[in-house]
Every structure is written in structure tokens, then in C-alpha cells.
Write a protein that holds these residues in place. Structure first.
Motif, PDB file in Angstrom:
ATOM      1  N   THR A 106       0.844  -1.190   0.000  1.00  0.00           N
ATOM      2  CA  THR A 106       0.000   0.000   0.000  1.00  0.00           C
ATOM      3  C   THR A 106       0.885   1.248   0.000  1.00  0.00           C
ATOM      4  N   ASP A 107       0.290   2.385  -0.345  1.00  0.00           N
ATOM      5  CA  ASP A 107       1.029   3.650  -0.301  1.00  0.00           C
ATOM      6  C   ASP A 107       1.490   3.965   1.115  1.00  0.00           C
ATOM      7  N   ASP A 108       0.648   3.668   2.122  1.00  0.00           N
ATOM      8  CA  ASP A 108       1.042   3.916   3.505  1.00  0.00           C
ATOM      9  C   ASP A 108       2.244   3.076   3.898  1.00  0.00           C
ATOM     10  N   GLU A 109       2.303   1.844   3.419  1.00  0.00           N
ATOM     11  CA  GLU A 109       3.452   0.979   3.726  1.00  0.00           C
ATOM     12  C   GLU A 109       4.719   1.497   3.055  1.00  0.00           C
ATOM     13  N   ARG A 110       4.583   2.018   1.846  1.00  0.00           N
ATOM     14  CA  ARG A 110       5.748   2.597   1.165  1.00  0.00           C
ATOM     15  C   ARG A 110       6.255   3.823   1.919  1.00  0.00           C
ATOM     16  N   ILE A 111       5.334   4.676   2.364  1.00  0.00           N
ATOM     17  CA  ILE A 111       5.725   5.878   3.094  1.00  0.00           C
ATOM     18  C   ILE A 111       6.400   5.510   4.412  1.00  0.00           C
ATOM     19  N   LYS A 112       5.863   4.515   5.101  1.00  0.00           N
ATOM     20  CA  LYS A 112       6.457   4.081   6.366  1.00  0.00           C
ATOM     21  C   LYS A 112       7.856   3.533   6.148  1.00  0.00           C
ATOM     22  N   LEU A 113       8.047   2.816   5.043  1.00  0.00           N
ATOM     23  CA  LEU A 113       9.354   2.247   4.724  1.00  0.00           C
ATOM     24  C   LEU A 113      10.363   3.330   4.367  1.00  0.00           C
ATOM     25  N   LEU A 114       9.937   4.302   3.564  1.00  0.00           N
ATOM     26  CA  LEU A 114      10.870   5.282   3.008  1.00  0.00           C
ATOM     27  C   LEU A 114      10.945   6.575   3.791  1.00  0.00           C
ATOM     28  N   ASP A 115      10.095   6.780   4.789  1.00  0.00           N
ATOM     29  CA  ASP A 115      10.014   8.026   5.539  1.00  0.00           C
ATOM     30  C   ASP A 115       9.246   9.048   4.707  1.00  0.00           C
ATOM     31  N   VAL A 116       8.638  10.013   5.359  1.00  0.00           N
ATOM     32  CA  VAL A 116       7.781  10.965   4.654  1.00  0.00           C
ATOM     33  C   VAL A 116       8.561  11.861   3.700  1.00  0.00           C
ATOM     34  N   TRP A 117       9.863  12.044   3.935  1.00  0.00           N
ATOM     35  CA  TRP A 117      10.626  12.946   3.085  1.00  0.00           C
ATOM     36  C   TRP A 117      10.768  12.403   1.673  1.00  0.00           C
ATOM     37  N   VAL A 118      10.994  11.103   1.550  1.00  0.00           N
ATOM     38  CA  VAL A 118      11.250  10.543   0.231  1.00  0.00           C
ATOM     39  C   VAL A 118      10.024  10.638  -0.681  1.00  0.00           C
ATOM     40  N   PRO A 119       8.811  10.310  -0.210  1.00  0.00           N
ATOM     41  CA  PRO A 119       7.643  10.526  -1.083  1.00  0.00           C
ATOM     42  C   PRO A 119       7.442  11.982  -1.484  1.00  0.00           C
TER      43      PRO A 119
END
Length: 260
Positions: free
Chosen positions: A121-134
């Protein structure tokens, strides 16, 4: 030929050459430059993104240290949407993780090295990469910088322009409130919603090509301490993003086993 005619003829040539040296597309201000860059990036069809993100933190009581380092290489096609990301994630006392993420339209998949493709999910990607990367990958969300551009410094550099942002505490909090929207749990986003943040430094540099107005790079550096009564968490963050191969990447192929 009459001398007066010769003089007038030469004057016309000189004025014409002087006019050719000017460009009507040159930005008139930092606000104008950001607007031109935003429009150019909206017209982009494909791009390659390279990012290094480094974060470290320390707590006061008990003393605990944590860090995260990400290396990300992304290719993106925007119409239709396809994104291919290769990620190296480094955490303390762990072997680096090699991950691949593939997106096609609204479908998102992740694969660890030698593993199988799994839904994400998009939330899982954000959690993995930190909010700065998205915020920066695979494209930059320039709208987050618009409220602060009137105080930015515009500098001419070799291949284009640089916008320098140095955020005071009030602007820092406002900026983090916008970035926190990318967090799956914005109410727990440490810099904005909990504790009492004290900003030591928040600097952002945006580099922009003078001919195409494509964003070629973004650097961010932040030192922040959040206090909780007598305790604190101190953060240091650095992000370096570069953008290249504008409208010139190799076609993205769907990986075998993804999106089945």
C-alpha cells in the motif's frame, strides 16, 4: 555608401544582437522561477531520480540512538503511470536490504532480493521510506514550497538557477504540517504533532535548468530537537535528490511475477 547610412546600419545590427542576447523566459523573481519549474515538471513525461536520505536520532532518557540510510534509484513514466524503484535500506546492526518497488497506475508491488513480489500500500511505502522521500520521489511536490518562496534567495549558477530556502521556526512548523500529510499517522508525526520542537536548522536548495526549467536537484538539511517535559529527541536529517534523463529513460518493463 553614405557615412550616415553606414552608421545607422551598424547601429541597427548592434541593437539586434543585443536583443538576441536577452531571453524573455528568464525568471523575474524566486516566485516566478518556482512557477516556471512547477509548470515544466507537470509537462514532464519521464525522468530518472536518484536519492540519498540519511537520518539519525538520539533520545535523552534512556539514551537510545537510531539511524536510517536509503539509496534509491527510480525511473518513472507518467502517462500511463509506471514507476520502477531500486532501494538499498541500511539500518544499524543489520545487513543492507535490497528492495524493488514497482507501480503501475494504482497497483503497487514490492520484492526483497531473491524473494517474491507482494502487494504493497502507499502507507506501507511511506512508512518504509520516511515521509521525506515521497515528497521528492519519483517527482517533487513543489507546491509544498510555494508558501515560503517569497523569502527564498535566487542565485544564478553555471547551468541554471538555485533557490535557497532557510526556514525560521514558524515556517518550519508550517512546512512540517504540510509534509505530515504524507505520513500514515500524521497525528503522531514527531516534529509537528507531539513534543515542543526547537529548530536548529532547516535549509533547502532547489536547482533548476535555465532552458527547460526542469528541477535538476534538491538538497535538504535539518537539525531539530523535540522536547517532552525534561526529555528530548534530537534529529539530524539530510536528503540529496537529483533528476536526470528528462523524457529520455529506457521504457519501463513490467517485472516478471509482478501484478499477477
Amino acid at each position: 555608401m553614405n557615412k550616415r547610412i553606414i552608421v545607422l546600419f551598424l547601429a541597427v545590427i548592434v541593437l539586434a544582437m543585443a536583443g538576441c542576447g536577452k531571453t524573455s523566459s528568464a525568471p523575474s523573481s524566486a516566485e516566478d522561477l518556482l512557477k516556471k519549474a512547477d509548470q515544466a515538471m507537470k509537462d514532464l513525461q519521464s525522468v530518472h531520480t536518484s536519492i540519498v536520505f540519511d537520518e539519525s536520532s538520539v533520545t535523552s532518557e534512556p539514551v537510545e540512538r537510531s539511524s536510517k540510510k536509503l539509496h534509491i534509484q527510480s525511473n518513472v513514466e507518467l502517462d500511463p503511470m509506471k514507476v520502477s524503484e531500486e532501494i538499498v535500506l541500511q539500518l544499524p546492526k543489520q545487513q543492507p536490504k535490497n528492495l524493488k518497488i514497482f507501480r503501475q497506475d494504482e497497483q503497487l508491488m514490492i520484492k526483497e532480493e531473491d524473494g517474491e513480489w507482494q502487494k504493497m500500500t502507499d502507507d506501507e511505502r511511506i512508512k518504509l521510506l520516511d515521509v521525506w522521500v515521497p515528497f521528492t520521489a519519483p517527482l517533487m511536490d513543489l507546491s509544498l514550497l510555494e508558501p515560503f518562496v517569497k523569502d527564498a534567495e535566487l542565485e544564478k549558477i553555471d547551468y541554471g538557477y538555485a533557490l535557497q530556502f532557510s526556514l525560521p521556526p514558524a515556517d518550519y512548523r508550517k512546512f512540517m504540517e504540510q509534509v505530515a500529510v504524507n505520513s500514515p499517522t500524521p497525528e503522531e508525526f514527531i516534529h509537528t504533532h507531539t513534543g515542543f520542537p526547537v529548530l536548529d536548522k532547516m535549509d533547502i536548495e532547489l536547482t533548476i535548468n535555465e532552458k527547460t526549467f526542469f528541477v535538476t536537484g534538491m538538497k535538504l538539511s535539518a537539525n531539530v530537537t523535540s522536547y517532552f517535559d525534561r526529555d528530548y529527541v534530537r534529529y539530524k536529517q539530510k536528503l540529496d535528490a537529483t533528476y536526470s534523463y528528462f523524457n529520455d529513460i529506457d521504457p519501463i518493463q513490467m517485472p516478471a511475477g509482478a501484478l499477477n
